[in-house]
Design a protein around this motif. Structure first.
Motif, short mmCIF file in Angstrom:
data_model
loop_
_atom_site.label_atom_id
_atom_site.label_comp_id
_atom_site.label_asym_id
_atom_site.label_seq_id
_atom_site.Cartn_x
_atom_site.Cartn_y
_atom_site.Cartn_z
N ALA A 153 22.95 -4.40 5.47
CA ALA A 153 24.35 -4.13 5.81
C ALA A 153 24.69 -4.38 7.28
O ALA A 153 25.78 -4.05 7.73
N THR A 154 23.79 -5.00 8.00
CA THR A 154 24.08 -5.34 9.39
C THR A 154 24.36 -6.82 9.55
O THR A 154 24.04 -7.64 8.68
N VAL A 155 25.00 -7.14 10.68
CA VAL A 155 25.15 -8.52 11.12
C VAL A 155 24.29 -8.68 12.36
O VAL A 155 24.29 -7.81 13.24
N LYS A 156 23.57 -9.77 12.45
CA LYS A 156 22.73 -10.04 13.62
C LYS A 156 23.30 -11.25 14.36
O LYS A 156 23.75 -12.22 13.73
N VAL A 157 23.26 -11.16 15.68
CA VAL A 157 23.71 -12.28 16.51
C VAL A 157 22.66 -12.55 17.56
O VAL A 157 22.31 -11.69 18.37
N TRP A 158 22.15 -13.77 17.52
CA TRP A 158 21.14 -14.21 18.48
C TRP A 158 21.85 -14.96 19.62
O TRP A 158 22.77 -15.74 19.38
N GLU A 159 21.42 -14.67 20.83
CA GLU A 159 22.01 -15.30 22.01
C GLU A 159 21.00 -16.26 22.62
O GLU A 159 19.90 -15.82 23.04
N ALA A 160 21.35 -17.52 22.71
CA ALA A 160 20.41 -18.52 23.23
C ALA A 160 20.05 -18.24 24.68
O ALA A 160 18.91 -18.47 25.11
N SER A 161 21.00 -17.73 25.46
CA SER A 161 20.77 -17.59 26.90
C SER A 161 19.70 -16.55 27.20
O SER A 161 19.00 -16.65 28.21
N THR A 162 19.56 -15.57 26.33
CA THR A 162 18.62 -14.49 26.59
C THR A 162 17.52 -14.39 25.54
O THR A 162 16.49 -13.76 25.78
N GLY A 163 17.78 -14.95 24.37
CA GLY A 163 16.83 -14.78 23.27
C GLY A 163 16.98 -13.45 22.55
O GLY A 163 16.26 -13.18 21.60
N ASP A 164 17.92 -12.65 23.03
CA ASP A 164 18.12 -11.34 22.40
C ASP A 164 18.87 -11.46 21.08
O ASP A 164 19.64 -12.40 20.88
N VAL A 165 18.65 -10.48 20.24
CA VAL A 165 19.40 -10.37 19.00
C VAL A 165 20.12 -9.02 18.99
O VAL A 165 19.49 -7.98 19.17
N GLN A 166 21.42 -9.06 18.83
CA GLN A 166 22.20 -7.83 18.69
C GLN A 166 22.38 -7.51 17.21
O GLN A 166 22.53 -8.41 16.39
N THR A 167 22.40 -6.25 16.91
CA THR A 167 22.62 -5.79 15.55
C THR A 167 23.98 -5.10 15.49
O THR A 167 24.22 -4.15 16.22
N LEU A 168 24.85 -5.61 14.65
CA LEU A 168 26.21 -5.09 14.52
C LEU A 168 26.30 -4.23 13.26
O LEU A 168 26.04 -4.72 12.15
N ARG A 169 26.68 -2.98 13.44
CA ARG A 169 26.71 -2.05 12.32
C ARG A 169 28.14 -1.70 11.95
O ARG A 169 29.02 -1.68 12.80
N GLY A 170 28.36 -1.44 10.68
CA GLY A 170 29.70 -1.06 10.24
C GLY A 170 29.89 -1.32 8.75
O GLY A 170 30.59 -0.58 8.08
N HIS A 171 29.24 -2.36 8.24
CA HIS A 171 29.36 -2.61 6.80
C HIS A 171 28.54 -1.57 6.03
O HIS A 171 27.59 -0.99 6.57
N LEU A 172 28.92 -1.39 4.79
CA LEU A 172 28.26 -0.39 3.96
C LEU A 172 27.30 -1.01 2.95
O LEU A 172 26.56 -0.30 2.27
N SER A 173 27.33 -2.34 2.87
CA SER A 173 26.50 -3.00 1.87
C SER A 173 26.08 -4.35 2.42
O SER A 173 26.51 -4.76 3.51
N SER A 174 25.26 -5.05 1.67
CA SER A 174 24.72 -6.35 2.07
C SER A 174 25.81 -7.29 2.59
O SER A 174 26.90 -7.36 2.01
N VAL A 175 25.51 -7.98 3.67
CA VAL A 175 26.46 -8.93 4.27
C VAL A 175 26.09 -10.33 3.81
O VAL A 175 25.00 -10.81 4.10
N HIS A 176 27.00 -10.99 3.10
CA HIS A 176 26.64 -12.27 2.49
C HIS A 176 27.28 -13.48 3.18
O HIS A 176 26.93 -14.61 2.88
N GLY A 177 28.21 -13.23 4.11
CA GLY A 177 28.83 -14.38 4.76
C GLY A 177 29.26 -14.05 6.17
O GLY A 177 29.77 -12.97 6.43
#
Lengths: 81, 81, 81, 81
Positions: A17-41
């Motif tokens: 239920a999370t969205v992940k965003v990878w940042e090329a400049s740092t290599g970090d991945v942020q986890t975005l929370r808020g959805h209640l179920s699997s994120v398909h798109g």
């Protein structure tokens, strides 16, 4: 899974239920929370400043980029019905 | 299934946990191994030099293009959680 | 479901193992046969001259546009393994 | 889930057989009815004036943008077979 238009970010949805965003400049991945179920798109806006995610729970959420975070004022007003 | 921006490559995920990349110039198909489960999404970066693949195992992997191969240093550092 | 880059064609996969291509100029829909199982992804090449389709049977096929027809010489040489 | 080319609209399919379109200028979400089953894919035409949606019922529908509404004359003539 979607690259931002400038190729510097990659976003994808997860079954936890999370969205992940990878940042090329740092290599970090942020986890975005808020959805209640699997994120398909996920998709970036053409200007790369917004990210939209769609979940199996029927909701679509918008996130500001960068830094990725949910913009509550942007949540579609009847999404999730 | 995704074409590279120059249209000279086509990538797709497979249920056998591999990513396949077809090269127009040779007609060859490379098989990229590393995922542990079915690959459901692939996308090229806007400059066509990177390929990202997302698997049902929850991981996202990056691959250099060309030749397609996994760039271990690019694996998202918390992907697969 | 995918538009061609010029917006004059729309392609989509079907659970009956066919690919359909709608032509704006005529309103006709062509049915492309060759896959053995449900077609879950279609995409046009950036120049709009080729269409790729991916099936649950593990194969990817290329089709010439226009008119849409399977180009046997273009089938990925290890697709479907 | 797909942004329009100008980034001012976001469309997505729903398991309740509807297509939703969010408008940035107003924040409103329109609900487009016509499919008989879950909508699994949506895409805008390159000029942003048409929206296509694909449903599990095997049909593809076209909608005018804006305002989004089904253009009956545009329904693919053998879609849904």
């Amino acid at each position: 899974v979607a690259f931002s238009p400038d190729g510097r970010r990659l976003a994808w949805g997860s079954t936890d239920a999370t969205v992940k965003v990878w940042e090329a400049s740092t290599g970090d991945v942020q986890t975005l929370r808020g959805h209640l179920s699997s994120v398909h798109g996920v998709t970036f806006s053409p200007d790369g400043r917004r990210l939209a995610s769609a979940s199996q729970d029927g909701t679509v959420k918008f996130w500001d980029v960068p830094p990725p975070r949910e913009t509550s004022g942007w949540v579609a007003n009847d999404a999730g019905q």
